[in-house]
Motif scaffolding. Structure first.
Motif, PDB file in Angstrom:
ATOM      1  N   TYR A 113      15.208  16.449  41.636  1.00 55.15           N
ATOM      2  CA  TYR A 113      14.805  16.371  40.202  1.00 55.15           C
ATOM      3  C   TYR A 113      15.739  15.152  39.853  1.00 55.15           C
ATOM      4  N   GLN A 124      13.497  25.023  35.055  1.00 56.85           N
ATOM      5  CA  GLN A 124      13.419  24.640  36.368  1.00 56.85           C
ATOM      6  C   GLN A 124      13.699  26.066  37.353  1.00 56.85           C
ATOM      7  N   ASN A 167      11.795  19.854  42.297  1.00 56.68           N
ATOM      8  CA  ASN A 167      13.169  20.566  42.103  1.00 56.68           C
ATOM      9  C   ASN A 167      13.123  21.709  43.284  1.00 56.68           C
TER      10      ASN A 167
END
Length: 327
Positions: free
Chosen positions: A88, A246, A56
């Motif tokens: 991702y 994230q 990510n």
């Protein structure tokens, strides 16, 4: 970016470049006219997840900290630039889905997935909204044409390492160590409508040994196709919301390729980075192989363990963010 039902978005030249990049043997290239069977699909899946990491880094190491799902942008970032990059879940899944279409798996489509977040390393609590994608397809050459497979090439370390048949309760060994995985069907706790016609969800479960309890990690409706507007909403939330982990967690996971006793490609291990900690599992216990305390150390670890090379502009763009390692 077009919808999942659009015609091919990748050219034959791009398909060839992708197959070379992931190291798929020439016998599986379109020029060899391979049969589009489970053996082919499995080889393609294994080569994808062992060549293209889940990561990510765009959220943390890019000037605008945004994620594009345009298929040509994805191709350039992951394949053409050859800096070891992946993406991702939505990035890797959509790249793979478009490649499946170009290779002849034209009935592949994507469905949205609700996950349960990890608490102390174990999925717990309520299911989230739609923040993940899984690909569903039926093999064009299958002798059992109703058998559907779920392909999850971008879930991370506890994700499946091969195409999983959508068969309720069927237990599989997940390639590494003693982990087992399966799909079951049922209603997730928050579903209030359970009458006639209510959608029972497919739920992905894992356990780390036959004597362990099953953990439910995510759930999806295999009959409800997700399209471009859904991807955009999902990706915007996933990459920008302060409610999503994230945005504060740097992640990279790469499966390691080996050969099975039959000579076919298989997954022999995995390496994972969570913030500054790099761990490796080669089939036994997970071991810590590096702890990074500064940005320089983490950038070096990304290259050493994942083959990911960041530009100077990318490296500098994390400065001042909550995910920066300050030593």
């Amino acid at each position: 970016m077009g919808s999942v039902s659009d015609e091919l978005v990748y050219s034959p030249a791009q398909v060839a470049e992708y197959l070379d990049y992931i190291g798929l043997p020439q016998s599986f290239h379109p020029s060899a006219n391979p049969t589009l069977d489970l053996s082919y699909l499995t080889a393609l899946f294994v080569h994808q997840i062992t060549a293209i990491p889940y990561e990510n880094l765009l959220i943390h190491y890019s000037p605008n900290h945004t994620v594009s799902l345009d298929p040509q942008t994805l191709f350039t970032k992951i394949i053409t630039n050859r800096r070891g990059r992946g993406g991702y879940c939505m990035e890797n899944a959509l790249l793979f889905k478009h490649m499946l279409h170009a290779l002849g798996f034209t009935n592949a489509y994507t469905v949205g997935v609700r996950i349960r977040t990890r608490i102390d390393g174990v999925p717990q609590g309520d299911f989230t909204g739609w923040v993940h994608l899984v690909i569903i397809l039926t093999l064009p050459s299958s002798s059992t044409p109703q058998q559907r497979y779920a392909l999850d090439v971008a879930f991370g370390g506890d994700g499946p390492t091969f195409p999983m048949p959508l068969t309720e309760g069927l237990v599989h060994h997940n390639s590494i160590g003693t982990q087992e995985i399966r799909y079951v069907r049922g209603f997730i706790p928050a579903q209030t409508f359970r009458g006639e016609g209510a959608a029972r969800m497919w739920m992905y479960q894992y356990r780390n040994g036959k004597d362990k309890e099953w953990n439910t990690f995510y759930a999806f409706n295999a009959e409800f196709e997700f399209m471009e507007p859904d991807f955009r909403v999902m990706s915007h939330f996933t990459s920008t919301s302060e409610e999503n982990p994230q945005g504060v967690t740097v992640l990279a996971i790469l499966f390691l390729r080996g050969k099975g006793e039959d000579g076919r490609p298989t997954v022999r291990g995995k390496v994972m980075m969570v913030n500054g900690v790099v761990k490796r599992n080669l089939g036994g216990r997970t071991e810590v192989v590096r702890v990074c305390k500064t940005e320089g150390e983490r950038v070096d670890a990304l290259k050493e363990w994942f083959g990911i090379e960041l530009t100077e502009e990318e490296r500098e763009s994390i400065r001042g963010r909550v995910s920066e390692l300050r030593g």
